[in-house]
Scaffold this motif. Structure first.
Motif, short mmCIF file in Angstrom:
data_model
loop_
_atom_site.label_atom_id
_atom_site.label_comp_id
_atom_site.label_asym_id
_atom_site.label_seq_id
_atom_site.Cartn_x
_atom_site.Cartn_y
_atom_site.Cartn_z
N ASP A 84 -46.74 -0.88 -14.03
CA ASP A 84 -47.01 0.20 -13.07
C ASP A 84 -47.46 -0.30 -11.70
O ASP A 84 -48.04 0.45 -10.93
N PHE A 85 -47.23 -1.55 -11.40
CA PHE A 85 -47.71 -2.08 -10.12
C PHE A 85 -46.71 -2.99 -9.42
O PHE A 85 -46.39 -2.81 -8.26
N ALA A 89 -27.35 -13.09 -12.76
CA ALA A 89 -28.38 -12.12 -12.40
C ALA A 89 -29.56 -12.89 -11.83
O ALA A 89 -30.05 -13.84 -12.44
N VAL A 90 -30.01 -12.48 -10.66
CA VAL A 90 -31.15 -13.11 -9.99
C VAL A 90 -32.24 -12.05 -9.86
O VAL A 90 -31.96 -10.90 -9.53
N CYS A 91 -33.48 -12.44 -10.12
CA CYS A 91 -34.61 -11.52 -10.09
C CYS A 91 -35.69 -12.09 -9.17
O CYS A 91 -35.98 -13.28 -9.21
N SER A 92 -36.31 -11.21 -8.37
CA SER A 92 -37.36 -11.65 -7.44
C SER A 92 -38.29 -10.50 -7.12
O SER A 92 -37.92 -9.34 -7.21
N GLU A 93 -39.50 -10.84 -6.71
CA GLU A 93 -40.44 -9.84 -6.21
C GLU A 93 -40.11 -9.46 -4.76
O GLU A 93 -40.65 -8.51 -4.24
N ASN A 94 -39.21 -10.21 -4.15
CA ASN A 94 -38.85 -10.01 -2.75
C ASN A 94 -37.62 -9.13 -2.63
O ASN A 94 -36.55 -9.46 -3.16
#
Length: 82
Positions: free
Chosen positions: A35-36, A53-58
């Motif tokens: 939830d954040f 597949a690429v994943c990032s917080e950006n």
């Protein structure tokens, strides 16, 4: 994409694949974790058979570029710095 997300978290299969969902929002795939934290995804077609597949917080992940290189080019990079 779920595998990329779990790897981005660095927690392996400690995170259940059923514990989160990935949705498409305004042309961008994303998930909200605990939830954040929001994580963003990009799918890249490497060829007709493979996707990455690429994943990032950006959120700027949508601008990422991937270069496919041959084994010989990798050898040159590591052995000769080129």
């Amino acid at each position: 994409m779920k595998e990329a997300f779990v790897k981005a978290l660095g927690k392996g299969l400690e995170v259940s694949l059923d514990s989160f969902h990935i949705k498409k929002d305004k042309g961008l795939y994303k998930t909200i974790y605990n939830d954040f934290y929001t994580y963003y995804f990009k799918l890249i077609n490497l060829d007709n058979l493979y996707k990455l597949a690429v994943c990032s917080e950006n959120e700027d992940i949508k601008n990422i570029n991937i270069e496919i290189v041959t084994i010989n080019k990798l050898k040159n990079i590591f052995l000769n710095g080129k």
